[in-house]
Design an enzyme around this catalytic site. Structure first.
Site, short mmCIF file in Angstrom:
data_model
loop_
_atom_site.label_atom_id
_atom_site.label_comp_id
_atom_site.label_asym_id
_atom_site.label_seq_id
_atom_site.Cartn_x
_atom_site.Cartn_y
_atom_site.Cartn_z
N ARG A 159 19.53 27.87 4.65
CA ARG A 159 20.12 26.70 4.00
C ARG A 159 19.67 25.47 4.79
NH1 ARG A 159 24.47 30.49 4.47
NH2 ARG A 159 25.20 31.23 2.44
N LYS A 164 27.71 29.62 6.72
CA LYS A 164 28.97 29.13 6.14
C LYS A 164 30.16 29.80 6.82
CE LYS A 164 27.62 27.72 1.47
NZ LYS A 164 27.82 27.98 0.03
N HIS A 188 16.49 23.85 -0.87
CA HIS A 188 17.04 25.10 -1.38
C HIS A 188 16.01 25.88 -2.20
CE1 HIS A 188 20.95 26.82 -0.77
NE2 HIS A 188 20.98 27.32 -2.00
N ARG A 205 14.56 28.47 -0.12
CA ARG A 205 15.48 29.62 0.04
C ARG A 205 15.42 30.52 -1.19
NH1 ARG A 205 20.25 31.27 2.75
NH2 ARG A 205 22.05 31.73 1.40
N HIS A 244 24.84 35.96 2.23
CA HIS A 244 25.74 35.95 1.07
C HIS A 244 26.94 36.86 1.33
CE1 HIS A 244 22.40 34.69 -2.00
NE2 HIS A 244 22.94 33.66 -1.38
N TYR A 247 18.66 36.91 -8.12
CA TYR A 247 17.21 36.94 -7.87
C TYR A 247 16.51 38.08 -8.59
CZ TYR A 247 18.43 33.45 -4.50
OH TYR A 247 18.92 32.30 -3.94
#
Length: 298
Positions: free
Chosen positions: A148, A172, A244, A247, A270, A279
């Site tokens: 990120r 995160k 992004h 990514r 994730h 994806y």
């Protein structure tokens, strides 16, 4: 209790008990501030006086303001956390937000660059300048590791383990993960560290940050966007490109190459495999290949 004291307590709860990142903290407090603004329009109700009907009308209110469904979903998440905090602190006995539904969101497939387009974009960097060598290194890392933009700008020197080809990322919610880094990224990272960064006069407090601007301060998220936009324009790429995008491209190329989805999930950081599964829908050729290989009547 007043809005001021309740929000102050909520802020402390997010920071100390939830270990919320600065971005999450800022977003949730902004969401609650919107609720306070709405409460002032219906008789200046205190947070403990709000009912489920008030929250439903609040959602209608933000919708009429033109807030997008994706932003509405995030606001609802912040509001739910706010009332959960009040329940934990026994300020209220009934949670009016517990049955509020999040708007259904359609999954928008992100733009993805082909390997050739990434080579063209990164290949357009002028390596004759210090900034060019830095940009080469940071974009190689961005694509090699699927970071990120916030993870890239906050990458620390002390979190590089290049001898074993790994870097440690703080993602995160301050969650740590180890991500493999490729040889090309390591090569340009070493050149940047040894030949470019050492000549920069580092500002106080930025000693451990990897990527610095010419004033010796950490690069900002906005600066990364500008670097990529300028390179995309120079390469003549018409797609919507942002940090992004690298990514998304990293993940898509791994999945298309046959990488295990769980491994990709771990590398991206994730929390849910559902997020990673997007994806598998990005490339029609990939889908066609799967059907041809596995369908009994292919």
């Amino acid at each position: 209790m007043s809005w001021e004291s309740t929000i102050k307590g909520f802020k402390a709860y997010l920071r100390l008990e939830r270990s919320a990142s600065p971005n999450t903290l800022e977003a949730y407090l902004r969401d609650v501030e919107k609720l306070r603004q709405y409460a002032e329009t219906i008789g200046s109700k205190k947070p403990t006086e709000l009912l489920k009907s008030d929250l439903k009308n609040f959602l209608i209110w933000i919708n009429e303001l033109g807030v997008l469904p994706s932003s509405q979903a995030r606001i609802i998440s912040g509001i739910k956390s706010f009332f959960k905090f009040m329940m934990l602190e026994e300020m209220i006995t009934i949670d009016p937000a517990s049955l509020i539904e999040t708007p259904k969101l359609s999954k928008k497939l992100p733009d993805v660059l082909s390997v050739e387009e990434i080579d063209k974009l990164i290949g357009g960097i002028d390596l004759s300048s210090p900034e060019g060598m830095r940009n080469k290194a940071l974009l190689e890392v961005l694509y090699s590791c699927g970071l990120r933009v916030s993870e890239l700008v906050n990458l620390k020197m002390s979190n590089l383990f290049l001898d074993v080809e790994f870097i440690k990322i703080i993602g995160k919610g301050n969650k740590e993960r180890l991500v493999p880094i490729g040889g090309e990224a390591i090569r340009y990272l070493m050149i940047y560290k040894e030949e470019i960064r050492k000549s920069v006069e580092v500002s106080k407090g930025a000693e451990d940050f990897l990527f610095l601007n010419r004033r010796g301060s950490p690069l900002s998220r906005v600066m990364i966007f500008i670097i990529i936009k300028d390179l995309a324009a120079k390469a003549g790429l018409k797609k919507t490109i942002s940090p992004h995008t690298f990514r998304h491209s990293f993940a898509t190329h791994l999945v298309e190459g046959g990488a295990d989805l769980r491994a990709v999930q771990d590398m991206l950081g994730h929390e849910s495999i559902t997020t990673t599964e997007i994806y598998t829908h990005l490339d029609r050729n990939y889908l066609k290949q799967v059907i041809t290989q596995y369908h009994p009547r292919s």
